[in-house]
Enzyme design. Structure first.
Site, PDB file in Angstrom:
ATOM      1  N   TYR A 168      44.128  40.817  33.726  1.00  0.00           N
ATOM      2  CA  TYR A 168      43.612  40.169  34.936  1.00  0.00           C
ATOM      3  C   TYR A 168      44.243  40.783  36.192  1.00  0.00           C
ATOM      4  CZ  TYR A 168      41.377  35.610  35.833  1.00  0.00           C
ATOM      5  OH  TYR A 168      40.534  34.601  36.147  1.00  0.00           O
ATOM      6  N   HIS A 205      30.838  42.370  39.809  1.00  0.00           N
ATOM      7  CA  HIS A 205      32.062  42.232  40.626  1.00  0.00           C
ATOM      8  C   HIS A 205      33.079  43.221  40.068  1.00  0.00           C
ATOM      9  CE1 HIS A 205      35.258  39.768  42.714  1.00  0.00           C
ATOM     10  NE2 HIS A 205      35.994  40.182  41.688  1.00  0.00           N
ATOM     11  N   HIS A 244      36.660  45.716  40.092  1.00  0.00           N
ATOM     12  CA  HIS A 244      38.041  45.974  40.549  1.00  0.00           C
ATOM     13  C   HIS A 244      38.323  47.451  40.322  1.00  0.00           C
ATOM     14  CE1 HIS A 244      39.763  42.103  41.793  1.00  0.00           C
ATOM     15  NE2 HIS A 244      38.822  41.596  41.023  1.00  0.00           N
ATOM     16  N   HIS A 282      44.560  37.071  46.902  1.00  0.00           N
ATOM     17  CA  HIS A 282      45.574  37.457  45.913  1.00  0.00           C
ATOM     18  C   HIS A 282      46.500  38.514  46.510  1.00  0.00           C
ATOM     19  CE1 HIS A 282      43.762  35.327  42.533  1.00  0.00           C
ATOM     20  NE2 HIS A 282      42.607  35.956  42.680  1.00  0.00           N
ATOM     21  N   ARG A 335      38.550  35.746  49.711  1.00  0.00           N
ATOM     22  CA  ARG A 335      38.879  34.988  48.486  1.00  0.00           C
ATOM     23  C   ARG A 335      39.670  35.898  47.547  1.00  0.00           C
ATOM     24  NH1 ARG A 335      38.812  35.566  43.403  1.00  0.00           N
ATOM     25  NH2 ARG A 335      36.710  36.448  43.540  1.00  0.00           N
ATOM     26  N   ASP A 336      39.061  36.961  47.023  1.00  0.00           N
ATOM     27  CA  ASP A 336      39.825  37.868  46.145  1.00  0.00           C
ATOM     28  C   ASP A 336      40.968  38.485  46.945  1.00  0.00           C
ATOM     29  OD1 ASP A 336      40.441  39.587  43.939  1.00  0.00           O
ATOM     30  OD2 ASP A 336      38.359  39.457  43.311  1.00  0.00           O
ATOM     31  N   SER A 368      37.225  41.684  35.877  1.00  0.00           N
ATOM     32  CA  SER A 368      38.462  41.140  36.457  1.00  0.00           C
ATOM     33  C   SER A 368      39.638  42.094  36.330  1.00  0.00           C
ATOM     34  CB  SER A 368      38.849  39.849  35.743  1.00  0.00           C
ATOM     35  OG  SER A 368      37.777  38.973  35.647  1.00  0.00           O
TER      36      SER A 368
HETATM   37  C1  LIG Z   1      41.353  33.845  39.500  1.00  0.00           C
HETATM   38  C2  LIG Z   1      39.948  34.054  39.835  1.00  0.00           C
HETATM   39  C3  LIG Z   1      39.640  35.508  39.826  1.00  0.00           C
HETATM   40  O1  LIG Z   1      40.386  36.179  40.822  1.00  0.00           O
HETATM   41  C4  LIG Z   1      38.165  35.690  39.969  1.00  0.00           C
HETATM   42  C5  LIG Z   1      37.863  37.118  40.131  1.00  0.00           C
HETATM   43  O2  LIG Z   1      37.626  37.585  41.220  1.00  0.00           O
HETATM   44  C6  LIG Z   1      37.942  38.006  38.970  1.00  0.00           C
HETATM   45  O3  LIG Z   1      38.051  37.521  37.823  1.00  0.00           O
HETATM   46  O4  LIG Z   1      37.905  39.218  39.204  1.00  0.00           O
HETATM   47 MN   LIG Z   2      38.072  39.670  41.347  1.00  0.00          MN
END
Ligand SMILES: CC[C@H](O)CC(=O)C(=O)O
Ligand SMILES: [Mn+2]
Length: 332
Positions: free
Chosen positions: A284, A193, A195, A14, A10-11, A164
């Site tokens: 983001y 979660h 990054h 991107h 899912r991620d 995010s």
């Molecule tokens: C666009 C949704 C987003 O990628 C969700 C997510 O994984 C995040 O905000 O890190």
């Molecule tokens: Mn993410």
């Protein structure tokens, strides 16, 4: 016991321009299942219903991808991400019919109230409802805790701090997790979660676990938006070395990362100056490819576009503003 959730499918979308095929999804899902990962998220990068001009067209429908993943696993659970306003209840119902048993309902960190009907629907329809507070670096721990309590009141059994932008560091990540841990009922779990734009993905996840998070996300080889997520196989090894238990077997997890995911990667998941600018500016992570494209179109530097987006506090859903910002920089 830490519950590990994989976001590669899912991620990671991107990072590959939402191009995964059902065959690729099945291969990754089967490997994650063999390695004992608890749950895996599958869909367009922006969640179910994300395929669009604004967010990027996917090569295959969410339905086809969720069905492929569900058909490839025997014990791992399938999670569907839904952003109210992008995805609809109809999409969630469809995901459930195809095998998803977890609904992760994501909102901007100040807008938990728009998740009420989606979380409540999931909770009432035998899906595990999870709240996902995105861009969590933008507000402080107390405000986040208040938003998390709203999600809990709608029926969420887990509420995530979602970094995010990859803008948190271990101390600020832990402060946020502690605030949720104190504010929520003991039976409501806290998730994190990460990054990796500031190079803190795995470190932040470990700090979150120490502060009381018991659901952690990661992606194989870090495959995800921006510089990617916490690298799942690294996180699993580091958790084990910290004395925290998970259900995964490390070597099979390393093998699926190396043999199945690495060959699918469209770009190296590194912290180059563009990815670093995302973390530094607090933007983001999924804006990376959009900003690179807009910068190339208007002949400006991606880093300048990202810093401008950070200055304007642009958030998810405002992808069209990336083009505005690049055009205005070019005029200046
Ligand atoms: C666009 C949704 C987003 O990628 C969700 C997510 O994984 C995040 O905000 O890190
Ligand atoms: Mn993410």
């Amino acid at each position: 016991m830490i519950t590990l959730v994989d976001s590669s499918l899912r991620d990671g979308m991107h990072s590959v321009g939402h191009s995964f095929t059902p065959e690729q999804v099945a291969a990754v899902a089967a490997g994650l299942d063999r390695a004992g990962v608890d749950a895996l998220e599958v869909s367009h990068g922006d969640g179910v219903g994300g395929s669009s001009i604004q967010y990027g067209r996917a090569a295959f429908s969410d339905d086809a991808l969720i069905e492929a993943a569900a058909g490839a696993v025997s014990r791992a659970r399938i999670a569907a991400l839904l952003l109210p306003g992008i995805g609809t209840l109809r999409r969630l119902r469809r995901a459930q019919a195809l095998g998803a048993s977890i609904a992760r309902v994501a909102t901007h960190c100040t807008e938990a109230d728009i998740a009420e009907q989606h979380i409540a629907w999931a909770a009432e329809h035998e899906m595990q409802a999870i709240g996902f507070l995105m861009m969590s670096h933008m507000i402080g721990p107390a405000e986040l805790a208040a938003q998390a309590r709203l999600m809990e009141s709608y029926g969420a059994t887990v509420v995530y701090i979602v970094d995010s932008a990859g803008a948190l560091v271990p101390r600020t990540a832990a402060e946020r997790v502690s605030a949720l841990r104190e504010a929520l009922r003991p039976e409501t779990a806290v998730g994190f979660h990460a990054h990796n734009n500031l190079g803190c993905g795995v470190g932040n996840a470990l700090a979150a676990a120490d502060a009381g998070a018991s659901w952690l996300d990661g992606s194989l080889r870090g495959l995800g938006a921006g510089a990617g997520n916490a690298q799942l196989e690294v996180l699993a090894a580091a958790l084990e070395r910290s004395g925290l238990e998970t259900a995964v077997e490390l070597f099979p997890l390393m093998d699926v990362a190396e043999e199945v995911v690495a060959p699918l990667m469209a770009r190296p998941q590194i912290i180059d100056r563009t990815a670093l600018s995302i973390g530094y500016a607090g933007v983001y992570s999924s804006f990376l490819l959009h900003a690179e494209r807009a910068a190339a179109k208007f002949g400006v530097e991606p880093r300048a576009v990202l810093m401008e987006l950070g200055r304007r506090r642009i958030v998810g859903g405002q992808e069209d503003m990336i083009i505005d910002a690049a055009a205005e920089l070019a005029e200046r």
